[in-house]
Write an enzyme that holds these catalytic residues in place. Structure first.
Site, PDB file in Angstrom:
ATOM      1  N   LYS A 120       0.660  -2.612   9.687  1.00 33.76           N
ATOM      2  CA  LYS A 120      -0.534  -2.218  10.440  1.00 33.76           C
ATOM      3  C   LYS A 120      -1.137  -3.422  11.154  1.00 33.76           C
ATOM      4  CE  LYS A 120      -1.784   1.006   6.733  1.00 33.76           C
ATOM      5  NZ  LYS A 120      -2.499   1.155   5.484  1.00 33.76           N
ATOM      6  N   LYS A 151       8.308  -7.235   8.179  1.00 35.19           N
ATOM      7  CA  LYS A 151       8.004  -5.865   7.763  1.00 35.19           C
ATOM      8  C   LYS A 151       7.200  -5.139   8.851  1.00 35.19           C
ATOM      9  CE  LYS A 151       4.654  -5.292   4.789  1.00 35.19           C
ATOM     10  NZ  LYS A 151       3.738  -5.186   3.653  1.00 35.19           N
ATOM     11  N   LYS A 200      -1.986 -12.383   2.281  1.00 33.72           N
ATOM     12  CA  LYS A 200      -3.215 -11.824   2.869  1.00 33.72           C
ATOM     13  C   LYS A 200      -4.342 -12.851   2.915  1.00 33.72           C
ATOM     14  CE  LYS A 200      -2.569  -6.909   2.371  1.00 33.72           C
ATOM     15  NZ  LYS A 200      -3.041  -5.642   1.845  1.00 33.72           N
TER      16      LYS A 200
HETATM   17  P1  TYM Z   1      -0.473   0.388   1.664  1.00 33.89           P
HETATM   18  O1  TYM Z   1      -1.663   1.206   1.997  1.00 33.89           O
HETATM   19  O2  TYM Z   1      -0.346  -0.968   2.275  1.00 33.89           O
HETATM   20  O3  TYM Z   1       0.836   1.174   2.026  1.00 33.89           O
HETATM   21  C1  TYM Z   1       1.024   2.512   1.608  1.00 33.89           C
HETATM   22  C2  TYM Z   1       2.466   2.719   1.206  1.00 33.89           C
HETATM   23  O4  TYM Z   1       3.329   2.435   2.312  1.00 33.89           O
HETATM   24  C3  TYM Z   1       4.348   1.542   1.901  1.00 33.89           C
HETATM   25  N1  TYM Z   1       4.741   0.693   3.035  1.00 33.89           N
HETATM   26  C4  TYM Z   1       6.001   0.547   3.456  1.00 33.89           C
HETATM   27  N2  TYM Z   1       7.152   1.090   3.036  1.00 33.89           N
HETATM   28  C5  TYM Z   1       8.283   0.754   3.713  1.00 33.89           C
HETATM   29  N3  TYM Z   1       8.293  -0.083   4.787  1.00 33.89           N
HETATM   30  C6  TYM Z   1       7.151  -0.644   5.245  1.00 33.89           C
HETATM   31  N4  TYM Z   1       7.177  -1.456   6.311  1.00 33.89           N
HETATM   32  C7  TYM Z   1       5.935  -0.334   4.575  1.00 33.89           C
HETATM   33  N5  TYM Z   1       4.636  -0.695   4.759  1.00 33.89           N
HETATM   34  C8  TYM Z   1       3.921  -0.067   3.814  1.00 33.89           C
HETATM   35  C9  TYM Z   1       3.720   0.727   0.781  1.00 33.89           C
HETATM   36  O5  TYM Z   1       4.702   0.132  -0.047  1.00 33.89           O
HETATM   37  C10 TYM Z   1       2.915   1.783   0.061  1.00 33.89           C
HETATM   38  O6  TYM Z   1       3.736   2.509  -0.832  1.00 33.89           O
HETATM   39  N6  TYM Z   1      -1.372  -1.430  -2.885  1.00 33.89           N
HETATM   40  C11 TYM Z   1      -1.004  -0.243  -2.156  1.00 33.89           C
HETATM   41  C12 TYM Z   1      -1.923   0.941  -2.368  1.00 33.89           C
HETATM   42  C13 TYM Z   1      -2.186   1.290  -3.798  1.00 33.89           C
HETATM   43  C14 TYM Z   1      -1.290   1.924  -4.692  1.00 33.89           C
HETATM   44  C15 TYM Z   1      -2.000   2.095  -5.896  1.00 33.89           C
HETATM   45  C16 TYM Z   1       0.037   2.338  -4.571  1.00 33.89           C
HETATM   46  C17 TYM Z   1      -3.361   1.104  -4.471  1.00 33.89           C
HETATM   47  N7  TYM Z   1      -3.236   1.595  -5.725  1.00 33.89           N
HETATM   48  C18 TYM Z   1      -1.393   2.676  -7.022  1.00 33.89           C
HETATM   49  C19 TYM Z   1       0.629   2.937  -5.694  1.00 33.89           C
HETATM   50  C20 TYM Z   1      -0.080   3.086  -6.885  1.00 33.89           C
HETATM   51  C21 TYM Z   1      -1.011  -0.557  -0.672  1.00 33.89           C
HETATM   52  O7  TYM Z   1      -1.693  -1.455  -0.223  1.00 33.89           O
HETATM   53  O8  TYM Z   1      -0.310   0.284   0.088  1.00 33.89           O
END
Ligand code: TYM
Length: 354
Positions: free
Chosen positions: A220, A217, A115
């Site tokens: 967004k 992957k 990032k």
């Molecule tokens: P974020 O907002 O980027 O994504 C949300 C969830 O979607 C999953 N994800 C995917 N799973 C499969 N294939 C993909 N291409 C894909 N893209 C995204 C992510 O793995 C996630 O589960 N850091 C986290 C948010 C967060 C969080 C937490 C999660 C903050 N605090 C505490 C769990 C526990 C994030 O940026 O997810």
């Protein structure tokens, strides 16, 4: 030896449109886990500032993630659904974790490197400390199980390292105050205040890949909208994107081994399996030997039938946001009460007054 009470926690960032990867890697699992478990699902709005400080419509984005949770079938009465900034205890615990985590640990985080890009000096301090806030999100509820996609695995390993170091460094204080329980980590007995979080990553689509490039992957931030299916896409858009999805010239194999070295085919089979609540083996038993010209229309039907009720309900919820706001307010109050129980004890363990 005893065990921590099972608590499921996960979060989604309110940045950009939700896509099929978020749905299959995370939200669909949140829905399945609510049966028989205590679950807390959070819209992590404070995390949204780490990569981009100013957002045009952060409130709208927060509401749309909450709407996606509810439209997908999460019950906000039985579970807690809230936005992170409503519970300042996350930030308070994150500060303590910033002092627990080592710079060397943070330097290993691959998502920060991705990032931050080439000009790392210009990345925000928040982006660097992001995984420490993420650990606090979970551990402020002493969460034990975290459903996420595969890309979050390293962050959850860091959460375990932070919990372990806190438990060991403050072991005497934890014992003296009468908090914590005896657990074993590997072979080692530990008197723990914080649990060792377990990632729940498995399933047929732990990492949904781009529809244009099976080595990337689904994300967004991909400039090509054809690379992803957005949760708000209509049936025509879904159909177009799946029909245009990159594939190879061969038909589908009958055995799972036949997907090796064919990332695009593997991805589409995984998506089908996850949407149908089946395994990839089941899908290949049904479609093995068929061409993509047969498989893709079946995938379009399945994706449209699964996603369009969710999209419709999200649109309906977003028309009058007072319902969503009431859910988030109620969830925030319940989450704050639980987080404060932990923080009272943590302040005591650390040695703060008051
Ligand atoms: P974020 O907002 O980027 O994504 C949300 C969830 O979607 C999953 N994800 C995917 N799973 C499969 N294939 C993909 N291409 C894909 N893209 C995204 C992510 O793995 C996630 O589960 N850091 C986290 C948010 C967060 C969080 C937490 C999660 C903050 N605090 C505490 C769990 C526990 C994030 O940026 O997810």
């Amino acid at each position: 030896m005893s065990e921590f009470k099972k608590l499921v926690f996960s979060g989604v960032q309110p940045t950009g449109n939700l896509h099929l990867g978020n749905y299959l890697g995370a939200i669909r699992k949140f829905v399945a886990l609510q049966d028989g478990n205590d679950c807390i699902y959070c819209v992590v709005d404070m995390h949204a500032l780490t990569a981009q400080l100013v957002h045009d419509d952060l409130r709208g984005q927060i509401r749309s993630i909450a709407a996606a949770f509810i439209a997908s079938g999460i019950d906000p009465v039985k579970n807690i659904v809230f936005n992170q900034s409503a519970v300042p205890q996350h930030a308070e615990l994150a500060w303590i974790f910033n002092c627990v985590a080592r710079i060397g640990w943070m330097n290993r985080m691959t998502q920060f490197k991705d990032k931050a890009g080439k000009d790392r000096e210009q990345a925000s301090l928040g982006l660097y400390a992001y995984p420490s806030l993420m650990a606090a999100d979970i551990l402020v509820y002493r969460g034990t199980h975290v459903p996420v996609g595969d890309d979050q695995k390293q962050h959850l390993e860091l959460a375990r390292d932070i919990a372990m170091k806190f438990n060991l460094d403050y072991a005497e204080h934890i014992r003296k105050a009468g908090y914590g329980i005896d657990i074993t980590v590997g072979e080692e007995p530990v008197h723990a205040y914080f649990p060792m979080v377990e990632p729940l990553i498995d399933g047929p689509a732990p990492r949904v890949m781009s529809l244009r490039d099976g080595s990337k992957k689904m994300s967004k931030s991909d400039p090509s909208d054809l690379s992803r299916i957005n949760l708000m896409d209509d049936a025509d858009a879904i159909s177009k994107k799946i029909r245009k999805a990159k594939t190879d010239p061969d038909g589908l194999p009958s055995e799972i081994d036949g997907l090796k070295g064919r990332p695009e085919a593997d991805n589409l089979v995984g998506i089908y399996a996850a949407l149908a609540d089946k395994t990839k083996i089941d899908v290949l038993a049904e479609f093995g030997g068929q061409q993509f010209s047969v498989f893709k229309p079946a995938l379009v039907d399945l994706a449209v039938n699964t996603l369009s009720p969710i999209t419709g309900e999200m649109r309906r919820l977003m028309e009058d946001t007072s319902h969503i706001d009431a859910i988030l307010k109620d969830g925030g109050e319940r989450a704050r009460a639980r987080a404060e129980v932990t923080m009272n004890e943590v302040r005591d363990i650390v040695g703060f007054l008051g």
